[in-house]
Design an enzyme around this catalytic site. Structure first.
Site, PDB file in Angstrom:
ATOM      1  N   ASP B 110     -40.704 -11.433 111.033  1.00 41.74           N
ATOM      2  CA  ASP B 110     -40.667 -10.782 109.488  1.00 41.74           C
ATOM      3  C   ASP B 110     -40.105 -12.009 108.706  1.00 41.74           C
ATOM      4  O   ASP B 110     -39.524 -12.972 109.523  1.00 41.74           O
ATOM      5  CB  ASP B 110     -40.402  -9.491 108.417  1.00 41.74           C
ATOM      6  CG  ASP B 110     -38.780  -9.713 109.986  1.00 41.74           C
ATOM      7  OD1 ASP B 110     -38.254 -11.295 109.731  1.00 41.74           O
ATOM      8  OD2 ASP B 110     -37.589  -8.632 109.325  1.00 41.74           O
ATOM      9  N   ASP B 283     -44.089  -1.935 114.060  1.00 40.55           N
ATOM     10  CA  ASP B 283     -42.646  -2.149 115.132  1.00 40.55           C
ATOM     11  C   ASP B 283     -41.403  -1.326 114.447  1.00 40.55           C
ATOM     12  O   ASP B 283     -42.279  -0.433 113.754  1.00 40.55           O
ATOM     13  CB  ASP B 283     -42.668  -3.762 115.250  1.00 40.55           C
ATOM     14  CG  ASP B 283     -42.089  -3.974 112.823  1.00 40.55           C
ATOM     15  OD1 ASP B 283     -40.597  -3.184 113.287  1.00 40.55           O
ATOM     16  OD2 ASP B 283     -42.853  -3.590 112.625  1.00 40.55           O
ATOM     17  N   CYS B 321     -42.942  10.953 133.793  1.00 38.86           N
ATOM     18  CA  CYS B 321     -42.970   9.143 133.361  1.00 38.86           C
ATOM     19  C   CYS B 321     -42.641   8.417 134.661  1.00 38.86           C
ATOM     20  O   CYS B 321     -42.345   9.129 135.869  1.00 38.86           O
ATOM     21  CB  CYS B 321     -40.712   8.882 132.582  1.00 38.86           C
ATOM     22  SG  CYS B 321     -41.219   7.100 131.958  1.00 38.86           S
ATOM     23  N   CYS B 323     -40.870   5.283 134.741  1.00 40.72           N
ATOM     24  CA  CYS B 323     -40.050   4.199 134.625  1.00 40.72           C
ATOM     25  C   CYS B 323     -38.891   4.354 135.546  1.00 40.72           C
ATOM     26  O   CYS B 323     -38.702   4.752 136.459  1.00 40.72           O
ATOM     27  CB  CYS B 323     -39.934   4.247 133.346  1.00 40.72           C
ATOM     28  SG  CYS B 323     -38.027   4.802 132.718  1.00 40.72           S
ATOM     29  N   CYS B 326     -36.168   7.066 135.102  1.00 39.78           N
ATOM     30  CA  CYS B 326     -37.168   8.109 135.851  1.00 39.78           C
ATOM     31  C   CYS B 326     -37.597   8.148 137.813  1.00 39.78           C
ATOM     32  O   CYS B 326     -37.359   9.334 137.914  1.00 39.78           O
ATOM     33  CB  CYS B 326     -37.941   8.560 135.147  1.00 39.78           C
ATOM     34  SG  CYS B 326     -37.638   9.184 132.894  1.00 39.78           S
ATOM     35  N   HIS B 352     -36.716   3.220 129.640  1.00 45.08           N
ATOM     36  CA  HIS B 352     -37.144   4.124 129.295  1.00 45.08           C
ATOM     37  C   HIS B 352     -38.155   4.370 127.839  1.00 45.08           C
ATOM     38  O   HIS B 352     -39.005   4.997 128.107  1.00 45.08           O
ATOM     39  CB  HIS B 352     -36.128   5.730 129.900  1.00 45.08           C
ATOM     40  CG  HIS B 352     -36.878   6.877 129.506  1.00 45.08           C
ATOM     41  ND1 HIS B 352     -38.315   7.189 130.149  1.00 45.08           N
ATOM     42  CD2 HIS B 352     -37.116   7.699 127.930  1.00 45.08           C
ATOM     43  CE1 HIS B 352     -38.768   8.736 129.849  1.00 45.08           C
ATOM     44  NE2 HIS B 352     -38.055   8.680 127.998  1.00 45.08           N
TER      45      HIS B 352
END
Lengths: 389, 389
Positions: B110, B283, B321, B323, B326, B352
């Site tokens: 940005d 974002d 999930c 991930c 998890c 996560h």
């Protein structure tokens, strides 16, 4: 550097249990150093080994995957911390610590003695046990040797430590003698209370910095036939010289087949000296604690990354290191992260410092097996002198 | 939920540069949603995409290896923060940000406008630019549109943003109108100052919550032919309804071949609604910031892990999930880590939450390409209602 004592091996009959737990792979001819394998239900530990410290059931900032990637074979967790939070009964209900923290390799728990005497500040000792206040919330607690073993049984580590009294440094002879005697009586009660066949129980040698008391400490524990022996009461502020004197006193009188564990020690040079004097396992918070303060171990010595001299230093932290941090980042970036108080600073520093420690022990182990330990240690000191900056 | 506007495509001639930078893969027939590919010198970004936020040159607590493992295709870094520390000239000397932070995939910066107006509190705006005090040390700085582009050029991201003025919410019509006009003049100066052919420059649509001003904002930027258009001035405290109204106003008048970036937004439901209205990139600090406060995104909605109800909850955070967190840890362990203020809590939570966000965008992308976006979004809301706890 102190000269090394000549090795005089003490052979005794192995019990079946001993033989199953620890096996010497190769013994140095010129020192007490040896390589070996400690066997547990959660796998083997090649020794000499360093145990990263996972106080509250986590090595600070490191996941089990990280630790495995670094080559950690075993971690140490603190029974005192886990007893207070989340509680040993809680962990037992979670099917034990391995399951709770998702670490399927060996775990060793200390008994809590050291923390009770160093963290709580208000401990009151009687023959029965210790009354103390939690460092978290001031709540009152009582732990006896029997309760300590119960806590460690509930937590479920592979190797557990007897409950001992830890004295400040320095402590006078009489105080040390009385404390040692109590620690030996407590050790007997721990042995008596110990029942889980899948947990190996190690005794802790106390006796301060008095040779005859240390000797008495070893002999008392040997009579009780612990699975391993630890040297406690060190790394309490004494000079390295004093620490090595204790090792040189106690290790020659411990039978070869007992694993020897030097508790809470220390700096890389302490590990190098400890291995040469026959230590098999070490633990220390230094690599992870130093990581958080920006002190980083390299082959050339310690680097304090916040030092302005690293601001525009585009070299890796340690050009001879193969860790993730050194393969990808510059000192300038590590310093930027540290100055900006970024979490990644701690992560990258911890990955590096643990890699350094685990690598150092691996190097020592290989050197023992190639009969080149003296050479390895000489180079260790030479590299520090030649590249220190 | 608001009904979706019917898509009316605006076709214009592609410039060679446009055609190379962004390619639409599949357009929804029932909404403005589309999947596509943004091309940069550091690789492609499949859209719709979510960009983890790496404020100071690091996504908090995550290494580049972690981010790659999570499937992140691009990260956002803040020019304002990097300008103050370590400095854009410093980064340029380090061969640019990709090299300095060891991230070889696309980066978007940005321009600093948003941070100057939200963090410094003392900004003074003139036609020439903004004078402000650093939030770090109070030092005084001046940034013009030309200087902003120079900073972004030195940092060296693949996609850079024009320098804009950001107003608080709510702001009155006249103030918003004057600010928009200035932002458009600044956009023209940014376009003029932009010279690096390997950096794509996006314009930022301002205009507050006034339809005619937003329209003017889009038209003004289209005349200057930016490589992409961003919707700015949202996620400033307005209700979702207002945010969607703005999207519904501006996106239909942006030609299809321009990538559309919704800045700083937001919650999972904002992303789901944004994609349906034609947003290509997002974002937001939410997944990493929430991770640090123990707020975790699941298919059933948000979980606040410090809640006592999770104390003895041995289930994974989100059973659906995949991930690392998890797959290996229970809510009880995550709560223990959080309550003990352990660093690993932030790490596992961040892994996560980012996995959840990146997975959500991947799901949306696949649904667009299978023409099943409506069904995907309906299920997204249904699962929340059925499993919220």
């Amino acid at each position: 550097m102190r000269g090394l004592p000549k090795p005089t091996r003490i052979k005794t009959e192995y019990s079946a249990r001993d033989a199953g737990h620890f096996k010497i792979v190769h013994s140095s001819k010129t020192s007490f150093a040896r390589s070996g394998v400690i066997r547990t239900d959660h796998g083997e530990i090649e020794t000499p080994a360093f145990m990263p410290v996972g106080t509250a059931g986590t090595v600070k900032g490191m996941s089990p995957e990280d630790l495995t990637g670094l080559g950690a074979q075993v971690i140490l967790c603190n029974a005192y911390h886990l007893y207070l939070r989340p509680g040993d009964g809680f962990i037992e209900k979670r099917k034990g610590l391995h399951s709770f923290i998702s670490w399927d390799k060996p775990i060793l728990t200390d008994s809590g003695g050291y923390q009770i005497f160093s963290l709580t500040g208000l401990a009151r000792v009687t023959e029965e046990g210790v009354t103390f206040q939690s460092h978290l919330d001031g709540s009152r607690h009582f732990i006896s040797p029997e309760r300590a073993i119960e806590i460690e049984s509930n937590i479920g580590a592979d190797i557990i430590m007897a409950f001992d009294e830890c004295l400040p440094y320095p402590s006078d002879y009489e105080k040390t003698r009385l404390s040692l005697d109590r620690t030996l009586r407590w050790a007997g009660r721990c042995k008596e209370a110990h029942s889980r066949k899948d947990q190996f129980l190690y005794g802790i040698i106390q006796g301060g910095f008095y040779n005859d008391l240390r000797e008495k400490g070893v002999e008392g524990l040997l009579e009780m036939d612990f699975d391993g022996l630890a040297v406690g009461g060190l790394s309490v502020g004494e000079p390295q010289e004093k620490m090595l004197e204790v090792l040189e006193k106690v290790i020659p009188i411990i039978p070869d087949h007992k694993p020897r564990y030097l508790m809470g020690v220390g700096r890389p040079e302490d590990l190098v000296e400890g291995v040469q004097r026959g230590v098999d396992i070490f633990d220390c918070v230094l690599p992870t604690r130093h990581a958080r303060t920006g002190a980083l171990f390299t082959h050339g010595g310690e680097i304090h990354i916040k030092n302005a001299r690293y601001k525009e230093d585009d070299r890796p932290l340690d050009p001879d290191c193969g860790c993730y941090t050194c393969r990808h980042f510059s000192r300038a970036y590590l310093r930027h992260l540290f100055m900006a108080k970024e979490l990644l600073a701690i992560r990258l520093n911890s990955l590096h410092n643990l890699y350094y420690y685990l690598g150092l022990l691996k190097g020592l182990r290989q050197a023992i097996e190639k009969d080149s330990l003296e050479d390895f240690c000489r180079k260790f000191y030479q590299r520090r002198q030649s590249t220190q900056e």
